[in-house]
Design a protein around this motif. Sequence first.
Motif, PDB file in Angstrom:
ATOM      1  N   ALA A 266       0.972  -1.531  -0.187  1.00 45.54           N
ATOM      2  CA  ALA A 266       0.405   0.252  -0.104  1.00 45.54           C
ATOM      3  C   ALA A 266       0.558   0.684  -0.387  1.00 45.54           C
ATOM      4  CB  ALA A 266      -1.707   0.488   1.535  1.00 45.54           C
ATOM      5  N   ALA A 267       1.957   1.203  -0.523  1.00 44.25           N
ATOM      6  CA  ALA A 267       3.137   2.590  -0.749  1.00 44.25           C
ATOM      7  C   ALA A 267       2.122   3.829  -0.547  1.00 44.25           C
ATOM      8  CB  ALA A 267       3.913   1.879  -1.567  1.00 44.25           C
ATOM      9  N   ASN A 268       0.881   3.332  -2.172  1.00 45.05           N
ATOM     10  CA  ASN A 268       1.510   5.086  -2.468  1.00 45.05           C
ATOM     11  C   ASN A 268      -0.188   5.552  -1.906  1.00 45.05           C
ATOM     12  OD1 ASN A 268       1.468   6.885  -4.808  1.00 45.05           O
ATOM     13  ND2 ASN A 268      -0.259   6.252  -5.396  1.00 45.05           N
ATOM     14  N   GLY A 269      -1.068   4.859  -0.742  1.00 51.20           N
ATOM     15  CA  GLY A 269      -1.334   4.608  -0.217  1.00 51.20           C
ATOM     16  C   GLY A 269      -1.893   5.967   0.890  1.00 51.20           C
ATOM     17  N   ASN A 270      -2.165   6.626   2.044  1.00 47.42           N
ATOM     18  CA  ASN A 270      -1.783   7.554   2.664  1.00 47.42           C
ATOM     19  C   ASN A 270      -1.156   6.994   3.630  1.00 47.42           C
ATOM     20  OD1 ASN A 270      -3.415   9.801   1.599  1.00 47.42           O
ATOM     21  ND2 ASN A 270      -5.924   8.571   2.415  1.00 47.42           N
ATOM     22  N   GLN A 271      -0.377   5.796   4.301  1.00 50.72           N
ATOM     23  CA  GLN A 271       0.436   5.834   4.982  1.00 50.72           C
ATOM     24  C   GLN A 271       1.385   5.492   4.300  1.00 50.72           C
ATOM     25  OE1 GLN A 271       0.167   2.111   8.058  1.00 50.72           O
ATOM     26  NE2 GLN A 271      -1.459   1.643   7.803  1.00 50.72           N
ATOM     27  N   GLY A 272       1.674   5.129   3.038  1.00 46.11           N
ATOM     28  CA  GLY A 272       2.585   4.926   2.307  1.00 46.11           C
ATOM     29  C   GLY A 272       3.008   6.261   2.002  1.00 46.11           C
ATOM     30  N   LYS A 273       2.048   7.135   1.452  1.00 50.02           N
ATOM     31  CA  LYS A 273       2.159   8.760   0.986  1.00 50.02           C
ATOM     32  C   LYS A 273       3.701   9.399   2.762  1.00 50.02           C
ATOM     33  CE  LYS A 273      -0.492   8.920  -2.119  1.00 50.02           C
ATOM     34  NZ  LYS A 273      -2.177   9.804  -2.669  1.00 50.02           N
ATOM     35  N   LEU A 274       2.427   9.058   3.170  1.00 53.55           N
ATOM     36  CA  LEU A 274       4.302   9.381   4.477  1.00 53.55           C
ATOM     37  C   LEU A 274       5.153   8.741   5.233  1.00 53.55           C
ATOM     38  CD1 LEU A 274       1.310  10.211   6.980  1.00 53.55           C
ATOM     39  CD2 LEU A 274       2.872  12.043   5.939  1.00 53.55           C
ATOM     40  N   LEU A 275       4.698   7.255   4.903  1.00 47.31           N
ATOM     41  CA  LEU A 275       6.489   6.345   5.234  1.00 47.31           C
ATOM     42  C   LEU A 275       7.457   6.090   4.540  1.00 47.31           C
ATOM     43  CD1 LEU A 275       7.237   4.830   6.931  1.00 47.31           C
ATOM     44  CD2 LEU A 275       5.642   2.886   5.987  1.00 47.31           C
ATOM     45  N   VAL A 276       6.740   6.098   3.231  1.00 49.48           N
ATOM     46  CA  VAL A 276       7.875   5.722   2.058  1.00 49.48           C
ATOM     47  C   VAL A 276       8.961   6.784   2.037  1.00 49.48           C
ATOM     48  CG1 VAL A 276       9.043   6.034  -0.413  1.00 49.48           C
ATOM     49  CG2 VAL A 276       6.379   4.181   0.388  1.00 49.48           C
ATOM     50  N   PRO A 277       8.707   7.994   1.893  1.00 48.67           N
ATOM     51  CA  PRO A 277       9.838   9.385   2.260  1.00 48.67           C
ATOM     52  C   PRO A 277      10.564   9.066   3.381  1.00 48.67           C
ATOM     53  CG  PRO A 277       7.836  10.231   1.154  1.00 48.67           C
ATOM     54  CD  PRO A 277       7.317   9.259   2.078  1.00 48.67           C
ATOM     55  N   LYS A 278      10.038   9.367   4.355  1.00 53.66           N
ATOM     56  CA  LYS A 278      10.151   8.796   6.260  1.00 53.66           C
ATOM     57  C   LYS A 278      11.496   7.808   5.335  1.00 53.66           C
ATOM     58  CE  LYS A 278       6.951  11.313   8.412  1.00 53.66           C
ATOM     59  NZ  LYS A 278       5.411  10.985   9.811  1.00 53.66           N
ATOM     60  N   LEU A 279      11.114   6.892   5.211  1.00 52.95           N
ATOM     61  CA  LEU A 279      12.229   5.323   5.049  1.00 52.95           C
ATOM     62  C   LEU A 279      13.565   5.619   4.069  1.00 52.95           C
ATOM     63  CD1 LEU A 279       9.552   2.507   5.139  1.00 52.95           C
ATOM     64  CD2 LEU A 279      11.394   2.617   6.895  1.00 52.95           C
ATOM     65  N   LEU A 280      13.193   6.638   3.203  1.00 54.18           N
ATOM     66  CA  LEU A 280      13.884   6.710   2.181  1.00 54.18           C
ATOM     67  C   LEU A 280      14.751   7.960   2.970  1.00 54.18           C
ATOM     68  CD1 LEU A 280      12.041   7.127  -1.319  1.00 54.18           C
ATOM     69  CD2 LEU A 280      13.337   5.408  -0.622  1.00 54.18           C
ATOM     70  N   ALA A 281      14.517   8.943   3.014  1.00 52.39           N
ATOM     71  CA  ALA A 281      15.412   9.833   3.922  1.00 52.39           C
ATOM     72  C   ALA A 281      15.707   8.712   5.173  1.00 52.39           C
ATOM     73  CB  ALA A 281      14.859  11.097   4.865  1.00 52.39           C
ATOM     74  N   ALA A 282      15.435   7.341   5.314  1.00 58.50           N
ATOM     75  CA  ALA A 282      16.812   7.162   6.812  1.00 58.50           C
ATOM     76  C   ALA A 282      17.778   6.438   6.051  1.00 58.50           C
ATOM     77  CB  ALA A 282      15.767   6.323   7.835  1.00 58.50           C
ATOM     78  N   GLY A 283      17.363   6.441   4.533  1.00 52.73           N
ATOM     79  CA  GLY A 283      18.340   5.616   4.364  1.00 52.73           C
ATOM     80  C   GLY A 283      18.067   4.256   3.540  1.00 52.73           C
ATOM     81  N   ALA A 284      16.614   3.827   3.644  1.00 55.68           N
ATOM     82  CA  ALA A 284      16.499   2.738   3.203  1.00 55.68           C
ATOM     83  C   ALA A 284      16.485   2.267   1.598  1.00 55.68           C
ATOM     84  CB  ALA A 284      14.918   2.185   4.057  1.00 55.68           C
ATOM     85  N   ALA A 285      16.630   0.837   1.536  1.00 50.15           N
ATOM     86  CA  ALA A 285      16.631   0.310  -0.093  1.00 50.15           C
ATOM     87  C   ALA A 285      14.660  -0.270   0.083  1.00 50.15           C
ATOM     88  CB  ALA A 285      17.661  -0.122  -0.512  1.00 50.15           C
ATOM     89  N   LEU A 286      13.989   0.465  -0.787  1.00 49.18           N
ATOM     90  CA  LEU A 286      12.976  -0.164  -0.923  1.00 49.18           C
ATOM     91  C   LEU A 286      12.219  -1.040  -2.293  1.00 49.18           C
ATOM     92  CD1 LEU A 286      10.555   3.292   0.907  1.00 49.18           C
ATOM     93  CD2 LEU A 286      11.718   1.155   2.035  1.00 49.18           C
ATOM     94  N   ARG A 287      11.525  -1.445  -1.693  1.00 44.11           N
ATOM     95  CA  ARG A 287      10.885  -2.276  -2.947  1.00 44.11           C
ATOM     96  C   ARG A 287       9.589  -2.140  -3.203  1.00 44.11           C
ATOM     97  NH1 ARG A 287      12.004  -8.323  -3.748  1.00 44.11           N
ATOM     98  NH2 ARG A 287      13.669  -7.014  -4.849  1.00 44.11           N
ATOM     99  N   CYS A 288       8.060  -1.918  -3.598  1.00 45.67           N
ATOM    100  CA  CYS A 288       7.265  -1.563  -3.519  1.00 45.67           C
ATOM    101  C   CYS A 288       6.342  -2.213  -4.861  1.00 45.67           C
ATOM    102  CB  CYS A 288       7.083   0.350  -3.532  1.00 45.67           C
ATOM    103  SG  CYS A 288       7.493   1.086  -2.544  1.00 45.67           S
ATOM    104  N   VAL A 289       5.021  -2.418  -4.791  1.00 52.91           N
ATOM    105  CA  VAL A 289       4.047  -3.524  -5.553  1.00 52.91           C
ATOM    106  C   VAL A 289       2.779  -1.931  -5.548  1.00 52.91           C
ATOM    107  CG1 VAL A 289       2.867  -4.998  -5.341  1.00 52.91           C
ATOM    108  CG2 VAL A 289       5.057  -5.342  -4.557  1.00 52.91           C
TER     109      VAL A 289
END
Length: 297
Positions: free
Chosen positions: A6-29
């Motif tokens: 649910a990376a482009n839902g309302n949770q994801g829209k907040l969570l994904v940028p924060k994880l990227l800022a923390a240096g995480a490598a991400l895969r999303c579906v």
Amino acid sequence: MLLVTAANGNQGKLLVPKLLAAGAALRCVVRSEESAASLRALGVQEVLIGELFEPSMMARALDGIQGVYYLNPTGHRQERELGIAMVDAAVAAGVGHFVFSSVLHAISTGLFQHQFKRDVEERLVASGLNYTILQPANYMTAFELLPAFRDGVHKQAWSLDRRMSMVDLDDVTDVSVDVLINGGDHFGATYELCSAGWLTAQDVADAVAKVTGKPVAVEEITPDNWAKMWFGDVDLNSIPEEARIVRQICKFYSEHDHVGSVNVLRWLLKREPSTIEDFARKHYAAFLAGKKLERAA
């Protein structure tokens, strides 16, 4: 690499940028190229387009993944089965940490969606995976405050005197980042996530009134009218499952308080969580600026 559903839902829209800022490598579906493009623009390393719950896509999404952030598709008629399948697939893929975004008091069997999440929790605890279960209270939603901002009336579809714990999704995603990045500190934990206060409808109205400087009344509306606030002015017979869940939620909340403690969230954040007044202040500024107040996922 971490998998976020649910990376482009309302949770994801907040969570994904924060994880990227923390240096995480991400895969999303995601399901659409439009959603994929928005995630790639943020810097997400891998985006898969398709239906996550197809077995081949699930296996592909989990391949080589160290950690999973899993949000169950609330309202889906197979929510329980899909969640259990995701846990089983994570076991087969050798995932190192499975974070499940559940719900406050999943043991409340009077709520369908709680039953489903409770069963996924049970499967996860018994799976042998390193897990963390997050149990957020009802989300503070700007969309539900819109009538109070615009018309001076806070509308609620259950008893106005019942008390409710709530939480700002921004705080929840701050916790989620810590749990995903520092997984070992949180293995085996189940965390209730609640802001301070057990809020009646009048408490919410009073908080908005402090922010707007205008009086805010309260009004109890029907569950069907509340459903139409969320789904649009549609024939509810065309969305029977969603309508059934909304009616059941409103009946349950009219008969029971739904509350928890702020202590766990305060400890995890190492600060005071946002209050409903803090939340209203943030989103009233957006309302005055003409921004659209979104529904929550």
